[in-house]
Design an enzyme around this catalytic site. Structure first.
Site, PDB file in Angstrom:
ATOM      1  CG  HIS A  63      -0.348   0.219   2.519  1.00 25.80           C
ATOM      2  ND1 HIS A  63       0.560  -0.834   3.181  1.00 25.80           N
ATOM      3  CD2 HIS A  63      -0.381   1.119   3.388  1.00 25.80           C
ATOM      4  CE1 HIS A  63       0.865  -0.677   4.230  1.00 25.80           C
ATOM      5  NE2 HIS A  63       0.416   0.560   4.503  1.00 25.80           N
ATOM      6  CG  HIS A  65       0.053   4.226   4.405  1.00 20.57           C
ATOM      7  ND1 HIS A  65      -0.733   3.633   5.767  1.00 20.57           N
ATOM      8  CD2 HIS A  65      -1.120   5.012   4.115  1.00 20.57           C
ATOM      9  CE1 HIS A  65      -1.945   3.874   5.546  1.00 20.57           C
ATOM     10  NE2 HIS A  65      -2.129   4.896   4.900  1.00 20.57           N
ATOM     11  CG  ASP A  67       4.939   2.888   7.280  1.00 15.31           C
ATOM     12  OD1 ASP A  67       3.909   3.269   6.485  1.00 15.31           O
ATOM     13  OD2 ASP A  67       4.787   1.890   8.170  1.00 15.31           O
ATOM     14  CG  HIS A  68       4.548  -0.038   3.954  1.00 16.85           C
ATOM     15  ND1 HIS A  68       4.528  -1.175   4.443  1.00 16.85           N
ATOM     16  CD2 HIS A  68       3.975   0.803   5.222  1.00 16.85           C
ATOM     17  CE1 HIS A  68       4.116  -1.607   5.644  1.00 16.85           C
ATOM     18  NE2 HIS A  68       3.715  -0.404   5.968  1.00 16.85           N
ATOM     19  CG  HIS A 139      -3.649  -0.350   6.040  1.00 13.56           C
ATOM     20  ND1 HIS A 139      -3.691  -0.422   7.354  1.00 13.56           N
ATOM     21  CD2 HIS A 139      -2.756   0.414   5.926  1.00 13.56           C
ATOM     22  CE1 HIS A 139      -2.642   0.462   7.956  1.00 13.56           C
ATOM     23  NE2 HIS A 139      -2.148   0.907   6.843  1.00 13.56           N
ATOM     24  CG  ASP A 207       0.915  -1.360   7.496  1.00 15.33           C
ATOM     25  OD1 ASP A 207       1.931  -2.084   7.832  1.00 15.33           O
ATOM     26  OD2 ASP A 207       1.045  -0.293   7.563  1.00 15.33           O
ATOM     27  CG  HIS A 265       4.611  -2.607  10.107  1.00 16.02           C
ATOM     28  ND1 HIS A 265       3.755  -2.120  10.830  1.00 16.02           N
ATOM     29  CD2 HIS A 265       4.828  -1.871   9.048  1.00 16.02           C
ATOM     30  CE1 HIS A 265       3.433  -0.912  10.505  1.00 16.02           C
ATOM     31  NE2 HIS A 265       3.870  -0.928   9.100  1.00 16.02           N
TER      32      HIS A 265
HETATM   33 ZN   LIG Z   1       3.193   0.729   7.958  1.00 20.93          ZN
HETATM   34 ZN   LIG Z   2      -0.005   1.644   6.437  1.00 26.23          ZN
END
Ligand SMILES: [Zn+2]
Ligand SMILES: [Zn+2]
Length: 299
Positions: A63, A65, A67-68, A139, A207, A265
Site C-alpha cells: 500500500h 503509505h 513507511d512502505h 487498511h 498493514d 513492522h
Molecule cells: Zn506501515
Molecule cells: Zn499503512
C-alpha cells in the site's frame, strides 16, 4: 530443491530506530528477486546485507503509505545510475499508476525500463513452476497481501530409475508428465519411478486490521510473515488504526495452519519489548519469531 530465500531489509514501523529500518523484504528464488515494499533507506540496506539491488526483478507494493514506499525514488535512481539492464516490474493496489507517475517526476530522467501494474486481487504472475497471488487486506487505503507459491511437482526418482536399469533418454521426461512409456520392451508406469515434491508457500500480510478471511489466503503457508504493530493491551487501538496485534497475527497463523510465523513492522514502542509480542503470540501459535533487520530465512 532450490531454496526460497527471504532477507528482511527493514522490520520497523512508521518511525525507524537504530536497529530497525522501515519495512522492506527481498524474496529470491532462482532468477526471481521480489522486493516487497520499499521503505525509506531500503537501498542502503542492500549493501549492509551484502546484496546487490540488481537482484530485484519485481517490486510488490502492499500500500502507498510512506513507511512502505519512500525508498522507491532513491532505489530507482540508483538502479538507473548503476546500469540496471532489466525491465523492472512494479505491482501495487489501486492508485499505483498515480503514485508512480509522481515518483518518476521527481527524478532527473528515468534511465531504467519500468512497467507499473495496478492490480486487482488474483494471480498476478505465473510460470509453470510458481505463481504470485495478491489479495485484499483491511487498511485505511487500498492495500494488498501477497503469496509466493511454488507448485507441487512430479519428479523422477533417480534411485528407482537406476534400479530398473533405465537408460537416460528424453523419454523419461514423459514419465514425469504422467505418461506410461515403453523402453527396451519394458513398460514403465509413472507411479513406479516418480514422487511428488510438495509445493511451498510464503504469505506476506503487512498493514491490515484483523479479519477472519485473511487466514484463507495464508492457508497451509510454510511461512507467514505479518505485521505486529500492537500488543494485546492496545487491541482497541489496533482496530482503530487498522493494524494487527501480535496475538491476532498468531490467530491468523493458527487458523491458516501455517508452519511458521514471522512478525515484522515492529513499532519503536516495542523496540526493547519484542519479547512481550512473542509471548502474546506464542499463547496462540507456537512457532513464532520476531524478525530483525538483516535476518535471512531459507525454505
Ligand atoms: Zn506501515
Ligand atoms: Zn499503512
Amino acid at each position: 530443491m532450490e531454496p526460497i530465500t527471504l532477507t528482511f531489509l527493514g522490520t520497523g514501523n512508521a518511525i525507524p530506530t537504530p536497529q530497525r529500518n522501515h519495512t522492506s523484504m527481498l524474496l529470491t528464488y532462482k532468477n526471481l528477486g521480489l522486493l516487497v515494499d520499499c521503505g525509506e533507506g531500503t537501498q542502503r540496506q542492500f549493501p549492509q546485507a551484502s546484496l546487490s539491488p540488481h537482484k530485484i526483478t519485481h517490486i510488490c507494493i502492499t500500500h502507498w503509505h510512506g513507511d512502505h514506499i519512500l525508498g522507491l525514488p532513491g532505489l530507482l535512481q540508483s538502479l538507473g545510475m548503476s546500469d540496471y539492464a532489466k525491465t523492472l516490474h512494479l505491482y501495487g493496489p489501486k492508485g499505483s499508476n498515480h503514485f508512480m507517475h509522481a515518483i518518476t517526476q521527481l527524478m532527473t530522467g528515468m534511465p531504467i525500463k519500468l512497467e507499473v501494474h495496478e492490480i486487482n486481487p488474483g494471480v498476478i504472475m505465473e510460470t509453470p513452476e510458481w505463481s504470485v497471488e495478491a489479495f485484499s487486506v483491511h487498511h485505511d487505503c487500498p492495500a494488498l497481501g501477497y503469496s509466493f507459491i511454488i507448485k507441487e511437482k512430479t519428479r523422477l526418482d533417480k534411485a528407482k530409475l537406476k534400479k530398473l536399469k533405465l537408460p537416460n533418454t528424453p523419454q523419461l521426461g514423459q514419465l514425469a508428465a504422467g505418461k506410461t512409456i515403453t523402453i527396451n520392451g519394458k513398460t514403465i508406469k509413472p507411479s513406479q519411478v516418480t514422487y511428488q515434491e510438495p509445493g511451498r508457500k510464503v504469505t506476506i500480510i503487512l498493514d491490515t486490521g484483523f479479519h477472519p478471511h485473511l487466514a484463507k489466503h495464508a492457508q497451509d503457508a510454510n511461512l507467514l510473515i505479518t505485521e505486529a504493530s500492537f500488543a494485546q493491551e492496545e487491541t482497541e487501538k489496533a482496530k482503530e488504526y487498522h493494524h494487527l496485534t501480535a496475538a491476532q497475527a498468531a490467530q491468523i497463523a493458527k487458523q491458516a495452519k501455517a508452519k511458521a510465523l514471522m512478525l515484522t513492522h515492529i513499532s519503536q514502542r516495542y523496540e526493547h519489548r519484542t519479547d512481550l509480542l512473542i509471548k502474546e503470540a506464542k499463547k496462540v501459535f507456537k512457532n513464532v519469531k520476531a524478525a530483525n533487520d538483516f535476518d535471512v530465512l531459507t525454505l
